[in-house]
Design an enzyme around this catalytic site. Structure first.
Site, PDB file in Angstrom:
ATOM      1  CD  GLU A 301       9.034  -7.325  -1.889  1.00 59.09           C
ATOM      2  OE1 GLU A 301       9.337  -8.368  -2.481  1.00 59.09           O
ATOM      3  OE2 GLU A 301       7.859  -6.961  -1.687  1.00 59.09           O
ATOM      4  CG  ASP A 451       5.553  -1.295  -2.397  1.00 60.82           C
ATOM      5  OD1 ASP A 451       4.443  -0.735  -2.322  1.00 60.82           O
ATOM      6  OD2 ASP A 451       5.683  -2.536  -2.486  1.00 60.82           O
ATOM      7  CG  ASN A 453       2.294  -2.402   0.020  1.00 61.22           C
ATOM      8  OD1 ASN A 453       1.906  -2.993  -0.995  1.00 61.22           O
ATOM      9  ND2 ASN A 453       3.369  -2.774   0.691  1.00 61.22           N
TER      10      ASN A 453
END
Length: 565
Positions: A301, A451, A453
């Site tokens: 991100e 990440d 998730n």
């Protein structure tokens, strides 16, 4: 001697020239910048210089005339070109005004510009700063640096940076006090309420350019004080050597997601708006990253502007290099940095997963999926995997394959994530096998950060650490309409999680759990240290993440690994 800076690239139709004209008698101190066609005559160019310089001088003359009627201004001619007051010299001989500028650009050596008896040595393609700005937010205890630095022919590491402060309230004499040097400056308590100024003399290996100074528009403010990552930094005070290296993974929360009404009003209403602003958060992010002294840094991100104007420029000055890709058309993505003193980059590649489903190892699994809704959803995602291949400079026979990814986030998409995770590990493994074939004398090892998730109870963690996900795995049925039948997965790398399975790597009021991992080949590495995670008390002190002391909704992972003999 004064200097004029000429910028011209062969084949261009224009040239630029800049100089600083100072006349203490007339109280003139002005930077002049010209962009001219190479086909114009020297006379036309000099007339433009004459017009611009005299315009400034005449203003000063007029002001002085009003203050002192007896001032003698007759010494200032109105047509300086004709009277020989502005000219170009080549080998100390006046250049014919009818000569075209392009003829001089072929060889600008020993070229001088004369303006009112002031001599300027013309330097072609010397280091030059196009633009430099200071940030709008500057906090005590956190790194401050130019928020924009655009230059030509410049090596920032060779350039000279100096910092000054000026008490904006009490100091009316415009006196600046020198407070530091270098590209990065960390304001201290005595700087609160002061403006900052940075000066830069651009340099490269052989030359120097015109100094530029820029003042901040805002004053230094008090920071949030000690942050939880400061405690974690107690474990990473020293850089590693030899076969040991430190690696971190961190989802830094993209500004494109934090700076929305939904984020401010629904996701993070407990967080002050100023603390959600990227100008605030990026100072904490950078301090956190720097303090870990990592050799390899995998970030998710990452806004393109943050990578280009904040992370890469600052980390470059600390001897890191980086690679960056956005997730297809979206303006945020993945960044991997590495310590250039310890590693050299051999290769970099990436894959937008949904655009490359014909990847050989993946296409076999893809062909077994009969649910078109699943296929449509999978192909609508912009999930990406980037892979950086690094060779150790201390151990030339050691090559590291660094994967970095950020998988799809929807709660009902465990099946999509599982397919993405399978693609990711097999894609990284295929690159590793290719590198091994090209370097049979080397030991090639894989690390996969990101990440994901996905909590440890889900299929991805099982796939990575147990190498197998059966067709009975619950993930295949996380969405009833998109259920996947009769598909099992296997992968061949013996992976483990360097930081284990912390209770939290993401903590918000809506969700908290372990979503981030640093996977490593357990037969190639041993874990020497896991940097302790923040306590639940620290995470909940301001309700959740992000907060005034946590710049992201995720917690960074950091571990020390050692290559086995």
């Amino acid at each position: 001697m004064n200097e004029a800076f000429l910028r011209y690239e062969k084949g261009s139709e224009v040239f630029d020239i800049s100089f600083r004209y100072v006349d203490e008698t007339m109280n003139v101190d002005r930077q002049f910048n010209f962009s001219r066609q190479i086909t114009e005559s020297v006379n036309n160019f000099l007339k433009r210089v004459d017009t611009n310089v005299c315009k400034i001088i005449n203003r000063k003359v007029e002001r002085k005339r009003k203050k002192n009627a007896a001032l003698d201004t007759s010494a200032l001619p109105n047509d300086n070109v004709d009277t020989g007051k502005i000219m170009l010299l080549k080998d100390d001989i006046k250049v014919d005004g009818n000569v075209l500028c392009k003829n001089l650009l072929q060889d600008s050596a020993k070229l001088k510009l004369v303006i009112f008896e002031k001599m300027f040595l013309v330097k072609q393609n010397a280091p030059y700063i196009i633009n430099m700005l200071l940030p709008s937010s500057m906090l005590v205890g956190f790194p401050t640096y130019p928020s924009k630095f655009e230059s030509l022919y410049t090596d920032k590491k060779q350039s000279i940076f100096n910092w000054y402060k000026n008490d904006a309230i009490n100091n009316k004499s415009n006196v600046w006090t020198h407070v530091g040097s270098g590209f990065l400056y960390e304001p201290n308590v005595s700087d609160i309420g002061c403006n900052l100024k940075i000066s830069c003399e651009p340099r490269n290996e052989s030359d120097s350019g015109c100094n530029m100074e820029v003042e901040s528009k805002n004053v230094v403010e008090a920071g949030p004080g000690p942050c939880p990552f400061d405690i974690r930094h107690q474990f990473t005070k020293h850089k590693l050597l030899g076969r040991s290296f430190r690696i971190m993974s961190y989802n830094i929360l993209a500004d494109t997601y934090a700076d929305s009404d939904f984020s401010k009003d629904v996701l993070y209403p407990y967080c002050p708006q100023y603390a959600l602003d990227m100008d605030y958060r990026k100072q904490l992010i950078l301090k956190e990253i720097i303090g870990f002294n990592s050799d390899i840094i995998c970030l998710q991100e990452v806004d393109r502007s943050v990578y280009e104007h904040d992370l890469l420029p600052s980390l470059y000055m600390l001897n890191y290099d980086g690679v960056f890709i956005t997730k297809n058309e979206i303006n945020e993505g993945l960044a991997t940095f590495f310590n250039q003193e310890r590693f050299e980059k051999l290769r970099f590649e990436y894959s937008v997963i949904a655009k490359n489903i014909d990847f050989p190892r993946f296409t076999t699994i893809w062909s077994k999926i009969n649910n078109n809704k699943t296929k449509e959803r999978f192909c609508s995602r912009n999930t990406t995997i980037q892979v950086t291949t690094l060779r150790s400079k201390e151990n030339q026979s050691e090559i590291l394959i660094i994967g970095n990814t950020h998988l799809y986030f929807k709660p009902d998409a465990d099946h999509i994530r599982l397919l993405q995770g399978y693609y990711t590990i097999t894609y990284v493994h295929e690159i590793a096998k290719k590198i091994q074939e090209e370097n049979p004398e080397c030991n090639v090892s894989v690390l996969l950060c990101g990440d994901f998730n996905s909590v440890p109870e889900c299929g991805i963690y099982q796939l990575m650490t147990k190498n197998y996900v059966p067709e009975t795995c619950e993930d295949w049925r996380s969405n009833t309409d998109e259920a996947i039948e009769n598909v099992s997965l296997t992968q061949d790398l013996c992976m483990s999680s360097a930081c284990g399975t912390p209770q939290y790597t993401n903590y918000t009021p809506e969700f908290s759990g372990c979503l981030d991992y640093i996977f490593y080949e357990k037969d190639k590495f041993e874990v020497e240290q896991i940097i302790p995670m923040p306590s639940k008390e620290e995470l909940t002190l301001h309700t959740g993440l992000p907060s005034v002391v946590f710049p992201s909704d995720h917690i960074s992972l950091c571990a020390d690994l050692k290559l086995k003999e």
